[in-house]
Motif scaffolding. Structure first.
Motif, PDB file in Angstrom:
ATOM      1  N   VAL A   3      23.519  11.078  93.635  1.00  0.00           N
ATOM      2  CA  VAL A   3      23.497  12.534  93.521  1.00  0.00           C
ATOM      3  C   VAL A   3      22.711  13.175  95.120  1.00  0.00           C
ATOM      4  CG1 VAL A   3      21.569  14.221  92.522  1.00  0.00           C
ATOM      5  CG2 VAL A   3      22.795  12.930  90.999  1.00  0.00           C
ATOM      6  N   VAL A   4      23.162  13.884  96.044  1.00  0.00           N
ATOM      7  CA  VAL A   4      22.524  14.304  97.133  1.00  0.00           C
ATOM      8  C   VAL A   4      21.786  15.593  97.349  1.00  0.00           C
ATOM      9  CG1 VAL A   4      24.458  12.819  98.095  1.00  0.00           C
ATOM     10  CG2 VAL A   4      24.319  15.102  97.942  1.00  0.00           C
ATOM     11  N   ALA A   5      22.063  15.980  96.077  1.00  0.00           N
ATOM     12  CA  ALA A   5      21.157  17.680  96.258  1.00  0.00           C
ATOM     13  C   ALA A   5      20.191  18.122  95.369  1.00  0.00           C
ATOM     14  CB  ALA A   5      21.556  18.802  97.250  1.00  0.00           C
ATOM     15  N   GLY A  26      35.773  19.358  94.321  1.00  0.00           N
ATOM     16  CA  GLY A  26      35.677  20.905  93.179  1.00  0.00           C
ATOM     17  C   GLY A  26      34.117  20.478  92.255  1.00  0.00           C
ATOM     18  N   TYR A  27      34.952  19.328  91.032  1.00  0.00           N
ATOM     19  CA  TYR A  27      33.237  19.148  90.860  1.00  0.00           C
ATOM     20  C   TYR A  27      32.233  17.881  91.491  1.00  0.00           C
ATOM     21  CZ  TYR A  27      36.454  19.630  86.362  1.00  0.00           C
ATOM     22  OH  TYR A  27      37.422  20.148  85.654  1.00  0.00           O
ATOM     23  N   ALA A  28      32.195  18.176  92.564  1.00  0.00           N
ATOM     24  CA  ALA A  28      31.379  17.560  93.379  1.00  0.00           C
ATOM     25  C   ALA A  28      29.688  18.496  93.095  1.00  0.00           C
ATOM     26  CB  ALA A  28      31.925  17.132  94.694  1.00  0.00           C
ATOM     27  N   ASP A  63      17.916  13.176  88.431  1.00  0.00           N
ATOM     28  CA  ASP A  63      17.694  13.573  89.912  1.00  0.00           C
ATOM     29  C   ASP A  63      18.057  13.223  91.304  1.00  0.00           C
ATOM     30  OD1 ASP A  63      15.030  14.543  88.725  1.00  0.00           O
ATOM     31  OD2 ASP A  63      14.143  12.676  87.919  1.00  0.00           O
ATOM     32  N   LYS A  64      17.882  13.436  92.236  1.00  0.00           N
ATOM     33  CA  LYS A  64      18.280  13.054  93.843  1.00  0.00           C
ATOM     34  C   LYS A  64      18.203  12.160  93.948  1.00  0.00           C
ATOM     35  CE  LYS A  64      17.611  14.373  98.463  1.00  0.00           C
ATOM     36  NZ  LYS A  64      17.069  15.288  99.183  1.00  0.00           N
ATOM     37  N   GLY A  65      19.254  11.691  94.328  1.00  0.00           N
ATOM     38  CA  GLY A  65      19.309   9.815  94.699  1.00  0.00           C
ATOM     39  C   GLY A  65      20.595   8.707  94.174  1.00  0.00           C
ATOM     40  N   ALA A  66      19.832   9.618  92.636  1.00  0.00           N
ATOM     41  CA  ALA A  66      20.659   8.577  91.261  1.00  0.00           C
ATOM     42  C   ALA A  66      21.973   8.568  91.095  1.00  0.00           C
ATOM     43  CB  ALA A  66      20.590   9.296  89.817  1.00  0.00           C
ATOM     44  N   PHE A  67      22.488   7.304  91.063  1.00  0.00           N
ATOM     45  CA  PHE A  67      23.844   6.949  91.039  1.00  0.00           C
ATOM     46  C   PHE A  67      24.658   7.398  89.996  1.00  0.00           C
ATOM     47  CE2 PHE A  67      27.644   4.306  90.721  1.00  0.00           C
ATOM     48  CZ  PHE A  67      28.816   5.115  91.335  1.00  0.00           C
TER      49      PHE A  67
END
Length: 403
Positions: free
Chosen positions: A74-76, A184-186, A202-206
């Motif tokens: 998760v980048v944003a 598109g699913y990203a 949250d942001k940063g989670a894989f």
């Protein structure tokens, strides 16, 4: 008689008179009764439908858990829990660099397959020309049959290689289309207008493909009240039936709901089954729209019994004893000790009185709360029901009071 003796006798008589006067008891005056103007209720037994209550929860008709088919970090994060979102609004975005790299590799592979196909097409054209020439020479007996067979085999082999290269190019194009869908699913977006009830990452989670990312509840559409009901009440419920329900956070009083579904399978652990009741579009005295997750109760009719019910305001406590002020034929009030049973919220519904427990309405139901009188009153007794005033034994009702 000597003077001292005479004075002593006079003093003794005076003191005796004073003591007799002080020890005399004055008759007590009984407090005069007041005239009070308060409502009067006639005690009477009547049929009442006893209900059993079960905890319930408001559920949205549209409530979905969003996930992604892509794997990544998760980048944003673009939405917070509790935020109201419109359809198509972004919630979070995953890292697309891996997908972009795969897409570039596939693009290069597709270009290579296209160039191979073009080269094979040129060779195939030459092979067909050679085959035509050899065929004419064979008719003139200028070449052998073997030379003709070799030219024909070469042309057929190149045609098959062209077909294989075209299939490879088509496969690469299909994989690229699949990657475009995954990209598109990203970006996870809201499929409809609603409230972001929960965000699981949250942001940063894989996250892996298919992992839950967010929970979205619709703000429009139908809302249901779901509850687990005791198995003994299964025969008393049917789809389309109207029963009472309560959501204290939504409305201060019970309201009717329609049974939308009765799931007849019994849970062996709790010995209960599930029902869903549809909330009305306009809940009486609602403080706002319903929200998924709100606590509520459903009241399932259990049996009908005769009860003598009085509003809770008609009773007062003297110590720990509940008392009722009963008016005589001349309007004089007499305080009478009564024995009470349960406390209920009585709701007039479908031509009958439904009794619900008051647990969900503690401090909210007010004058709607009723108390069952087990003994101490009889049908026809007139009971004064003051609203905050304290009645005393011997008070009299004002002419026309309670009319």
């Amino acid at each position: 008689m000597p003077w001292n003796m005479r004075n002593l006798l006079v003093i003794s008589c005076v003191m005796a008179a004073v003591l007799v006067g002080c020890s005399g008891e004055k008759p007590l005056r009984k407090a005069e009764g007041r005239t009070v103007d308060v409502p009067v209720r006639v005690a009477a037994r009547a049929d009442a439908v006893e209900c059993r209550s079960f905890p319930a929860q408001v559920e949205s008709e549209q409530s979905v858990t969003l996930s992604s088919k892509a794997t990544g970090t998760v980048v944003a994060v673009m939405a917070e829990e509790g935020q109201k979102l419109k359809a198509g609004a972004p919630i979070l975005r995953l890292d697309e660099r891996e997908l972009a790299g795969q897409e570039q590799a596939l693009s290069a592979e597709r270009d290579q397959a296209r160039r191979e196909k073009e080269a094979l097409a040129a060779r195939a054209a030459l092979a067909r020309t050679t085959l035509e020439r050899v065929s004419r020479l064979l008719g003139q007996k200028a070449v052998s049959q073997e030379d003709y067979d070799k030219a024909r085999a070469e042309a057929d082999a190149l045609a098959r290689q062209i077909d294989a290269t075209a299939a490879k190019e088509q496969a690469v194009a299909s994989r690229m289309a699949e990657l475009a869908v995954l990209r598109g699913y990203a970006t996870v977006t809201a499929p409809f207008e609603g409230i972001l009830a929960r965000r699981y990452v949250d942001k940063g989670a894989f996250v892996a493909a298919g992992a839950p990312l967010a929970l979205l509840d619709a703000t429009t559409g139908r809302f249901d009240l779901a509850a687990q009901v005791d198995e003994t009440l299964l025969p008393a419920l049917r789809q389309g039936q109207t029963i009472l329900a309560a959501v204290p956070g939504l409305a201060p009083k019970p309201f009717p709901v329609t049974v939308a579904a009765v799931v007849g399978r019994i849970d062996p652990a709790s010995r209960s089954f599930k029902i869903k009741c549809t909330l009305p579009e306009a809940v009486p005295e609602a403080s706002g729209p319903p929200r998924a997750g709100m606590f509520g109760r459903v009241y399932v009719p259990a049996r009908t019994a005769q009860k003598l019910l009085l509003p809770a305001v008609c009773l007062s406590l003297r110590g720990d004893l509940p008392m009722a002020a009963v008016a005589g034929p001349d309007g004089t009030l007499n305080l009478r000790v009564v024995k009470t049973g349960g406390s209920f919220v009585a709701v007039a519904f479908a031509g009958a009185t439904y009794l619900t427990d008051s647990e969900a309405f503690e401090g909210q139901a007010g004058d709607d709360r009723f108390v069952e009188i087990i003994s101490g009153l009889a049908d026809g007794d007139r009971v004064a029901c003051p609203t905050g005033a304290t009645l005393r034994d011997g008070d009299r009702l004002a002419p026309g009071a309670g009319q």
